[in-house]
Write a protein that holds these residues in place. Structure first.
Motif, mmCIF file in Angstrom:
data_model
loop_
_atom_site.group_PDB
_atom_site.id
_atom_site.type_symbol
_atom_site.label_atom_id
_atom_site.label_comp_id
_atom_site.label_asym_id
_atom_site.label_seq_id
_atom_site.Cartn_x
_atom_site.Cartn_y
_atom_site.Cartn_z
ATOM 1 N N HIS A 1 0.829 -1.204 0.000
ATOM 2 C CA HIS A 1 0.000 0.000 0.000
ATOM 3 C C HIS A 1 0.869 1.261 0.000
ATOM 4 C CE1 HIS A 1 -3.356 2.679 0.811
ATOM 5 N NE2 HIS A 1 -2.658 3.208 1.812
ATOM 6 N N PHE A 2 1.783 1.372 0.957
ATOM 7 C CA PHE A 2 2.547 2.613 1.093
ATOM 8 C C PHE A 2 3.702 2.720 0.098
ATOM 9 C CE2 PHE A 2 0.461 2.553 5.313
ATOM 10 C CZ PHE A 2 -0.145 3.798 5.234
ATOM 11 N N ALA A 3 4.425 1.632 -0.129
ATOM 12 C CA ALA A 3 5.485 1.668 -1.130
ATOM 13 C C ALA A 3 4.887 1.863 -2.523
ATOM 14 C CB ALA A 3 6.319 0.394 -1.085
ATOM 15 N N GLY A 4 3.710 1.278 -2.737
ATOM 16 C CA GLY A 4 3.029 1.464 -4.019
ATOM 17 C C GLY A 4 2.545 2.887 -4.204
ATOM 18 N N LYS A 5 1.999 3.441 -3.131
ATOM 19 C CA LYS A 5 1.457 4.804 -3.201
ATOM 20 C C LYS A 5 2.550 5.843 -3.422
ATOM 21 C CE LYS A 5 -1.324 8.086 -0.499
ATOM 22 N NZ LYS A 5 -2.138 8.271 0.732
ATOM 23 N N TYR A 6 3.663 5.702 -2.721
ATOM 24 C CA TYR A 6 4.701 6.730 -2.763
ATOM 25 C C TYR A 6 5.774 6.486 -3.818
ATOM 26 C CZ TYR A 6 2.690 7.932 1.800
ATOM 27 O OH TYR A 6 1.842 8.280 2.815
ATOM 28 N N PHE A 7 6.044 5.225 -4.139
ATOM 29 C CA PHE A 7 7.161 4.921 -5.040
ATOM 30 C C PHE A 7 6.751 4.085 -6.258
ATOM 31 C CE2 PHE A 7 8.790 5.251 -0.664
ATOM 32 C CZ PHE A 7 9.585 6.378 -0.810
ATOM 33 N N GLY A 8 5.484 3.714 -6.335
ATOM 34 C CA GLY A 8 5.015 2.952 -7.477
ATOM 35 C C GLY A 8 5.560 1.547 -7.564
ATOM 36 N N VAL A 9 5.891 0.955 -6.421
ATOM 37 C CA VAL A 9 6.432 -0.407 -6.411
ATOM 38 C C VAL A 9 5.563 -1.311 -5.539
ATOM 39 C CG1 VAL A 9 8.779 0.385 -6.781
ATOM 40 C CG2 VAL A 9 7.958 0.049 -4.448
ATOM 41 N N ARG A 10 5.648 -2.579 -5.820
ATOM 42 C CA ARG A 10 4.968 -3.590 -5.003
ATOM 43 C C ARG A 10 5.945 -4.722 -4.721
ATOM 44 N NH1 ARG A 10 -0.453 -3.560 -4.571
ATOM 45 N NH2 ARG A 10 -0.536 -5.822 -4.341
ATOM 46 N N ASN A 11 5.647 -5.504 -3.723
ATOM 47 C CA ASN A 11 6.483 -6.653 -3.387
ATOM 48 C C ASN A 11 6.360 -7.714 -4.477
ATOM 49 O OD1 ASN A 11 7.917 -8.685 -2.209
ATOM 50 N ND2 ASN A 11 6.510 -9.037 -0.510
#
Length: 308
Positions: A201-211
């Protein structure tokens, strides 16, 4: 009166949020200690590790001392299990100087002669056959390993390098009857109370990445590699719970999960949003953070299925 109570509550919440933001500067060793102490993650890993050791003990001669290598050992919460089970040699490898210093102090203090602590980056040490051969002939003194563990250490290696890493250590370090044991949190989850959801959620929201680091995917890759044709590759899941009634400690673990600052550097505004979410969703409601995780075990040279 009610207005005064609300003002006090808002003031208290604001102070807690500020403390949670400051906790982002904690060192990894401290974060890992909190996670180990207040979650059942190490219990979960210990139970699976015991099954792997039991399998290796049955498959090998009971009179031959076994040997193990812990890659990304950290402060090694499983130390008592590994130290007692692998009297033929236990090698603890980690990039964090603070973690290896802690381990060396313990080894010296308790006069444990069969444990070797190594400070280094496994991504470099096992990057190709030449480096693996150097490690084998140098540190291991040309003696193969019965168990290699990667407990929550694959996060720091790009997933596209995993297959090569496993091939390198299996080919160059693992003995004829041995096992690899890897543990990693699930790559995806629809449950907003999990560490996976928080990161995505947060890495995707701020940096456009997912695990994208999945042991499920790795298992499929290993099954297509000729090097693992005669191995047994097992995969299983478990759920871990974490909670501590100290918000600063709780947030230190959250920052570790969100990979701050070594991978992602969040701004103060982003930090405030993260801390506020964690406070309102988890801590103030006394709700534990859940972690869905996978256990991958690769057995080589073992005629029966083996435990996981």
């Amino acid at each position: 009166m009610q207005q005064n109570i609300k003002i006090m509550a808002d003031s208290t919440r604001s102070a807690i949020i500020e403390a949670g933001m400051r906790s982002a500067d904690a060192v990894m060793t401290d974060e890992d200690r909190i996670w180990s102490k207040y979650s059942n993650d190490k219990i979960d890993i210990g139970e699976r590790l015991a099954k792997v050791i039991r399998t290796l003990s049955v498959a090998n001669s009971l009179t031959r001392p076994l040997r193990a290598l812990s890659i990304g050992s950290g402060i090694e919460p499983q130390f008592p299990i590994l130290e007692s089970a692998f009297r033929g040699g236990l090698y603890l490898l980690d990039i964090d100087q603070a973690a290896t210093d802690t381990l060396r102090e313990r080894v010296l203090r308790q006069r444990i002669g069969h444990v070797t602590v190594i400070n280094g980056d496994y991504r470099d040490l096992f990057s190709d056959r030449i480096h693996v051969e150097d490690f084998y002939t140098g540190i291991l003194k040309q003696r193969k390993i019965d168990l290699i563990t990667l407990h929550h250490s694959l996060y720091y290696c790009a997933e596209e390098s995993w297959l090569m890493l496993f091939e390198n250590i299996c080919r160059g370090l693992l003995g004829p009857r041995g096992a690899l044991h890897a543990v990693l949190m699930a790559a995806s989850s629809g449950n907003s109370m999990t560490s996976t959801w928080l990161y995505n959620h947060f890495a995707g929201k701020y940096f456009g990445v997912r695990n994208d680091q999945s042991l499920v995917t790795l298992k499929k890759q290993l099954e297509t590699s000729s090097l693992f044709e005669n191995t047994r590759i097992l995969l299983d899941t478990s759920q871990v719970k974490f909670f501590v009634d100290d918000f600063v400690k709780f947030m230190k673990v959250i920052w570790m999960i969100l990979l701050y600052p070594d991978v992602h550097v969040y701004t103060d505004i982003q930090k405030e949003e993260i801390v506020s979410f964690v406070h309102d969703t988890f801590w103030s409601r006394k709700q534990p953070l859940l972690q869905e995780q996978y256990h991958l075990v690769v057995y080589r040279g073992i005629e029966f299925k083996g435990l996981i």
